[in-house]
Design a protein around this motif. Structure first.
Motif, mmCIF file in Angstrom:
data_model
loop_
_atom_site.group_PDB
_atom_site.id
_atom_site.type_symbol
_atom_site.label_atom_id
_atom_site.label_comp_id
_atom_site.label_asym_id
_atom_site.label_seq_id
_atom_site.Cartn_x
_atom_site.Cartn_y
_atom_site.Cartn_z
ATOM 1 N N SER A 119 -9.459 -3.426 -1.534
ATOM 2 C CA SER A 119 -9.437 -4.544 -2.478
ATOM 3 C C SER A 119 -8.247 -5.461 -2.219
ATOM 4 O O SER A 119 -8.368 -6.691 -2.292
ATOM 5 C CB SER A 119 -9.386 -4.022 -3.916
ATOM 6 O OG SER A 119 -10.516 -3.233 -4.205
ATOM 7 N N LEU A 120 -7.088 -4.874 -1.917
ATOM 8 C CA LEU A 120 -5.893 -5.686 -1.661
ATOM 9 C C LEU A 120 -6.076 -6.551 -0.407
ATOM 10 O O LEU A 120 -5.791 -7.753 -0.430
ATOM 11 C CB LEU A 120 -4.673 -4.778 -1.504
ATOM 12 C CG LEU A 120 -3.341 -5.490 -1.237
ATOM 13 C CD1 LEU A 120 -2.982 -6.412 -2.393
ATOM 14 C CD2 LEU A 120 -2.231 -4.468 -1.001
ATOM 15 N N LEU A 176 -1.550 2.899 -2.422
ATOM 16 C CA LEU A 176 -2.924 2.404 -2.483
ATOM 17 C C LEU A 176 -3.706 2.952 -1.295
ATOM 18 O O LEU A 176 -3.298 2.815 -0.154
ATOM 19 C CB LEU A 176 -2.944 0.871 -2.442
ATOM 20 C CG LEU A 176 -2.168 0.155 -3.552
ATOM 21 C CD1 LEU A 176 -2.246 -1.344 -3.362
ATOM 22 C CD2 LEU A 176 -2.710 0.548 -4.923
ATOM 23 N N MET A 235 0.835 -1.209 0.000
ATOM 24 C CA MET A 235 0.000 0.000 0.000
ATOM 25 C C MET A 235 0.867 1.256 0.000
ATOM 26 O O MET A 235 0.549 2.247 -0.675
ATOM 27 C CB MET A 235 -0.902 0.015 1.244
ATOM 28 C CG MET A 235 -2.000 -1.014 1.256
ATOM 29 S SD MET A 235 -2.934 -0.915 2.812
ATOM 30 C CE MET A 235 -3.750 -2.512 2.805
ATOM 31 N N ASP A 276 -8.803 0.882 -3.298
ATOM 32 C CA ASP A 276 -7.686 0.043 -3.742
ATOM 33 C C ASP A 276 -7.079 -0.725 -2.572
ATOM 34 O O ASP A 276 -6.774 -1.920 -2.684
ATOM 35 C CB ASP A 276 -6.617 0.899 -4.425
ATOM 36 C CG ASP A 276 -7.100 1.479 -5.740
ATOM 37 O OD1 ASP A 276 -7.998 0.870 -6.363
ATOM 38 O OD2 ASP A 276 -6.586 2.535 -6.153
#
Length: 473
Positions: free
Chosen positions: A281-282, A274, A269, A278
């Motif tokens: 989502s990771l 991120l 991140m 985002d």
């Protein structure tokens, strides 16, 4: 109905407050009133959406469609958050079934030798796990494993519950840095990026966390000396006799690898910058693969069938938690860009959104200052938490933060974060008796006693944090 107010924010730019603005404001006040009296606000929000739609379109059928479209819009905005929480709950259930969760925390148990160490270690571990797995799954893990050991070290069960509450449902849930469910809701209500709310919450939660947990610890020490907190007998069962589908070696490997994977996620991140969806989502994708891999190792041929069962279990939990939030979020999304997407182009030509317009108008009518704004957001946040959810009303905190931030001319993110922190600390599981039941049950204490013991530390923390926020706005 059109009322024109000139604002100095944009020179000769004129703000038009129409009937839509006043209807929206009336329903905001109704939502606050219902929360004060601990009544459900879903019906008020649905009626508000319908009446605003009727005032905007002049059509009953379009207004009815607007209610449905507002729900669909809210679900679309919140779906990522609901899904990641569902996946993480499913993964937490797998970790519990396989016994990996016990191995993950077992290294900390050897350090719990005194009441002081028990309080701070339980709190910090609860906070860390809650950031990744949310407090609800973490409660069973921490309570079942740490509580007997802490009691054996001399920390009363009620103090164990306080540590779990303040660090988990307080610090971790009110910031929600990893999953970002809370800042997603408040940022949506304020119409600002999620990253802005997260950054603004960091200094606030440092102050809130230190003041609250240290105050609680001091009070616990005093109560133990006075005999007001008594040590209960509790068997510290190590649970070694339980038969798990994974060998002890496999459980230890998974217990070491899983935290490492999430650390890699955090590093990714930072490297790839991120944030928001985002980052969510990771974490969500990582959790899903962890769930699948563990099931493959533990269930083998039944893994395919088991995967969907755990996902269903998680989704049931996710929609149960966010079900009450959807109609409320749907109403407050009308205050910003959601209005056009839900109802269409019915705002005045120079409007920047219902909330922005009200904020600019408010700045010309009432002498708003930073102290008044901070105190109001803490109050509004606390009111939203009175239903015991912590999440159902924080969209309102975001909306009010936007109104006051616009009126002051700065500090929208700080005000929004302050309202979020106040709402979740009060309603997310520290002060409302029916919200602390999970922690109280796992520690075998009265939820009313727990809420009463939390009151002074949390109120003190909110007061100091509100004063601190005045200098940041």
């Amino acid at each position: 109905m059109h009322i024109v107010i000139q604002t100095s924010f944009f020179g000769e730019f004129m703000i038009q407050l129409t009937s839509l603005h006043f209807i929206y404001l009336i329903f905001i006040l109704l939502v606050i009133a219902f929360m004060i009296y601990q009544k459900d606000t879903s019906l008020i929000c649905i009626l508000g959406i319908f009446i605003i739609g009727l005032a905007a379109t002049g059509s009953i059928y379009q207004s009815v469609m607007g209610v449905f479209n507002s729900f669909a819009y809210a679900i679309k905005e919140l779906l990522g958050t609901i899904l990641i929480i569902s996946i993480i709950v499913g993964m937490g259930s797998v970790l519990e079934k396989t016994g990996i969760n016990k191995e993950m925390v077992r290294p900390f148990l050897r350090f719990i030798k005194t009441p002081a160490l028990a309080y701070w270690i339980i709190g910090l571990v609860m906070m860390s796990i809650s950031w990744f797995f949310w407090p609800s799954p973490a409660v069973a893990l921490i309570g079942a494993i740490f509580a007997p050991v802490a009691i054996r070290a001399g920390l009363p069960a009620l103090a164990v519950a306080m540590a779990m509450n303040l660090f988990g449902h307080g610090i971790a849930l009110s910031t929600d840095f990893v999953i970002q469910g809370a800042p997603k809701l408040t940022a949506g209500g304020a119409g600002i990026p999620v990253g802005d709310v997260i950054r603004a919450s960091v200094p606030l939660i440092i102050v809130m966390g230190f003041v609250t947990t240290i105050t609680a610890y001091i009070l616990i020490r005093k109560d133990i000396k006075k005999g007001l907190l008594k040590l209960e007998e509790n068997d510290a069962n190590d649970d070694m006799a339980v038969k798990y589908p994974l060998s002890l070696t496999a459980r230890k490997w998974f217990a070491a690898i899983i935290p490492l994977i999430f650390v890699i996620d955090i590093y990714a991140m930072k490297i790839f910058k991120l944030q928001g969806g985002d980052a969510t989502s990771l974490i969500g994708g990582t959790s899903l693969f962890i769930l699948i891999i563990i099931l493959i190792f533990s269930s083998k041929t039944n893994a395919i069938d088991e995967i969907i069962n755990y996902l269903i279990e998680g989704l049931q939990f996710g929609f149960k938690v966010f079900g009450p939030v959807i109609p409320i979020a749907a109403f407050f999304y009308l205050g910003d860009e959601g209005f056009i997407k839900i109802l269409g182009e019915f705002l005045p030509r120079n409007s920047t959104g219902l909330v922005n317009d009200l904020g600019l108008a408010l700045s010309q009518i009432i002498p708003i200052n930073k102290a008044f704004g901070a105190a109001t957001l803490t109050t509004v946040g606390a009111i939203t938490g009175l239903d015991g959810s912590g999440f159902s009303g924080i969209s309102l905190a975001g909306t009010v933060g936007k109104i006051f931030g616009t009126a002051i001319g700065s500090g929208t993110a700080t005000l929004t974060a302050l309202g979020q922190i106040a709402g979740i600390w009060v309603g997310g599981g520290t002060l409302i008796p029916w919200a602390v039941i999970p922690v109280a049950a796992i520690c075998k204490v009265s939820p009313f006693d727990l809420a009463r013991k939390n009151l002074i530390p949390v109120v003190t923390g909110l007061a100091v944090t509100t004063l601190f926020a005045m200098f940041l706005i």
